[in-house]
Design an enzyme around this catalytic site. Structure first.
Site, PDB file in Angstrom:
ATOM      1  N   SER A 281      11.222   4.569  -6.485  1.00  0.00           N
ATOM      2  CA  SER A 281      11.296   3.430  -7.393  1.00  0.00           C
ATOM      3  C   SER A 281      12.102   3.801  -8.642  1.00  0.00           C
ATOM      4  O   SER A 281      13.287   4.111  -8.530  1.00  0.00           O
ATOM      5  CB  SER A 281       9.886   2.940  -7.735  1.00  0.00           C
ATOM      6  N   ASP A 373      10.945  -5.038   1.219  1.00  0.00           N
ATOM      7  CA  ASP A 373      10.572  -4.642  -0.139  1.00  0.00           C
ATOM      8  C   ASP A 373      10.604  -5.877  -1.039  1.00  0.00           C
ATOM      9  O   ASP A 373      11.665  -6.443  -1.313  1.00  0.00           O
ATOM     10  CB  ASP A 373      11.545  -3.580  -0.651  1.00  0.00           C
ATOM     11  N   HIS A 408       7.582  -1.626  -0.274  1.00  0.00           N
ATOM     12  CA  HIS A 408       8.109  -0.782  -1.346  1.00  0.00           C
ATOM     13  C   HIS A 408       7.470   0.608  -1.373  1.00  0.00           C
ATOM     14  O   HIS A 408       8.158   1.601  -1.602  1.00  0.00           O
ATOM     15  CB  HIS A 408       7.866  -1.491  -2.687  1.00  0.00           C
TER      16      HIS A 408
END
Length: 594
Positions: A281, A373, A408
């Site tokens: 991330s 995601d 994600h």
């Protein structure tokens, strides 16, 4: 009167008393008069788990025996998290004609997963009914294992497990830290984090591990990487009590991250120049920035998970993703109140200052993303990065792993899937429910597959590029045996080492294959009480007290009478040493000694 016992016959019997299922085995007691008297006893169902203790990325083989043939049963897994929340999974099975269920072979007909799933009872875990909603299962104290209870129940059930009788149960211990891994905290400036080192003197290939914008210090992935042979530095850079606000400033020179890389690279137990950066991330973006913007930083490779080359940083201020406030119209809210942030950076701005200049990448890079995601535009970013590298003639540096129906949060294998969970935004200290995306089964498959490929990628670019390369190191398996010498230090002569666990250490023999295809034996010291925790007990011993032949030549202790009275050779079953492969980067380290 003298009596004789003999086995009469076997008979399966289903007893409804107390909801128990047993196999009834009948005997007769025969007196000399010939009058028989029948006695019975019952074999309860049993769960066999291999291994009961192991790393979280190791496969577990489960077998339930002594069930009624062709009987419907329910298997349940359950654990209590460090946040005091109960997590559980369950599956419906049917025993075979011999009354056996093999989870790795048989199919689940219902529950939290269906089909043939050897690890379904782990990766399909969800919050138990009545628990707080929106929680994630994350390990905080990596020095202690997860304790997972596997239970079997009669019939197919889906609720009220606590009101049903348990036929059998077993407790599994799932570790992030293997025996011998060292954990070192860095709680003071210039950087904050935790270092993990594999057993042995090193130097080891190393990884700088960074998580995302949720902040804090997350250690469990770093501990697992160290258990796989890599020195790993879990870096805290945001939202941590020991990281001052001044250090959370993303200055143009990225001084904090440069210092963290140099500390790891210059550590005595790290193979200098063999350092990778792994980020998820926001850690993805920071890994790219470090590789392209910081001078004199030369990572061997990058592993970037579920992120983007969109900067999203407000230079000079401790604020991340300032567009959260400016582009609130791009934030979507689902019917259940979950937020979707993936559209905030889209379309990607044309201003080069807002994007990482990935054409400056000089090292191999692995991009991993889920096609579902919902948190960040990782798929779109991967396409753009591929275009930029191709235009720069660097497409050969890029390895891309794209996973459909994956969200994600791509974590180590068998971690439960979280389609949505609560998230605290560091810049506002507000908690929101974020939609991460993905479906449980495909997401779990992606985590398992990507983890294997990450380890192969790291080994290829960190280990094989070492000046004196060692490509593989594994503990023996199969029918071979180990000869292990014990050395209780500082005790009087003649003392039996098995009677003092604290003083006893074991020298474990491993085989290391170097680049010249020669195999060398390596000895690694581990405390005996650590081995006991992993069910590695002495099977048998041979011979009498013998001289210590493993210490280096010239050591006066090795030739002393006291040493000869303290050394003893033990024989172990190789199957007890179910350690993961460990990578040793230098052939010079593969020398017997202390």
């Amino acid at each position: 009167m003298k009596s004789l016992w003999r086995l009469r016959f076997y008979k399966y019997s289903h007893l409804h008393s107390n909801n128990n299922i047993n196999i009834k085995m009948s005997h007769q007691k025969c007196f000399s008069s010939g009058a028989p008297r029948r006695y019975s006893y019952y074999v309860a169902p049993m769960i066999v788990a291999e291994p009961t203790r192991g790393l979280v990325d190791e496969l577990i083989r489960l077998k339930i025996t002594y069930l009624m043939p062709n009987r419907q049963v329910t298997l349940q897994s359950k654990l209590l998290s460090e946040d005091a929340d109960w997590w559980e999974a369950y599956a419906h099975y049917v025993s075979d004609s011999e009354g056996i269920v093999r989870v790795s072979r048989d199919k689940s007909f219902g529950g939290t997963y269906k089909g043939q799933e050897p690890m379904g009872l782990i990766w399909s875990m969800k919050l138990a009914p009545g628990s707080r909603p929106g929680m994630r299962l994350r390990k905080k104290d990596v020095t202690v294992p997860y304790l997972i209870t596997i239970s079997v129940y009669d019939g197919w059930i889906s609720m009220n497990f606590d009101k049903r009788a348990v036929l059998a149960s077993v407790v599994l211990e799932r570790f992030y830290m293997a025996p011998g891994v060292t954990r070192i905290e860095l709680n003071e400036e210039p950087v904050i984090g935790t270092m993990f080192f594999p057993p042995g003197p090193g130097p080891f290939p190393a990884i700088l591990d960074m998580w995302g914008g949720g902040g804090g210090l997350v250690e469990y992935r770093a501990a697992l990487l160290a258990s796989r042979g890599f020195a790993t530095f879990a870096l805290a850079y945001l939202g941590h009590k020991n990281v001052p606000r001044s250090l959370q400033t993303f200055d143009p020179n990225l001084s904090y991250f440069k210092e963290a890389f140099n500390i790891l690279n210059n550590h005595a137990k790290v193979s200098k120049g063999n350092v990778a950066i792994l980020g998820l991330s926001l850690g993805f973006t920071l890994a790219l920035l470090m590789a392209t913007e910081i001078p004199n930083i030369h990572p061997k490779c990058l592993v970037c998970i579920s992120g983007s080359h969109y900067k999203g940083l407000l230079e000079g201020q401790p604020v991340i993703f300032p567009d959260f406030h400016k582009d609130e119209n791009k934030i979507k809210i689902t019917e259940d109140g979950s937020v979707i942030w993936r559209n905030i950076p889209l379309p990607f701005p044309d201003d080069p200052k807002r994007m990482v200049q990935v054409d400056k990448i000089r090292c191999p890079m692995m991009l991993i993303f889920g096609e579902d995601d919902q948190n960040w535009p990782a798929p779109e970013s991967a396409v753009e990065i591929q275009k930029v590298l191709k235009a720069a003639g660097k497409e050969h540096l890029l390895t891309t792993l794209a996973y459909p129906q994956t969200g994600h949060l791509i974590e180590p294998p068998y971690s439960p899937h979280f389609r949505k969970s609560k998230f605290k935004v560091p810049s506002s200290d507000k908690a929101v429910t974020v939609l991460w995306g993905g479906e449980a089964k495909p997401h779990s498959d992606a985590q398992e597959d990507s983890w294997k490929k990450i380890l192969v990628f790291l080994e290829e670019h960190l280990v094989s590029h070492h000046p004196v390369a060692v490509t593989q190191s594994k503990l023996y398996s199969g029918s071979a045996t180990f000869l292990v010498t014990s050395h209780p230090g500082g005790r009087d002569g003649g003392h039996d080492p098995t009677s003092d666990e604290e003083a006893l250490s074991l020298v474990l023999t491993t085989a290391v294959t170097s680049s010249d295809s020669q195999t060398t034996l390596r000895l690694v010291l581990l405390p005996y009480n650590v081995l006991q925790r992993w069910d590695m007990h002495v099977v048998s011993h041979q011979g009498n007290w013998t001289a210590d032949r493993t210490r280096r030549k010239g050591n006066t202790y090795a030739n002393s009478k006291r040493a000869r009275s303290h050394a003893r050779t033990w024989q172990f079953s190789s199957q007890l040493f179910n350690f993961p492969p460990v990578l040793y980067p230098r052939a010079s380290d593969c020398v017997s000694g202390f």
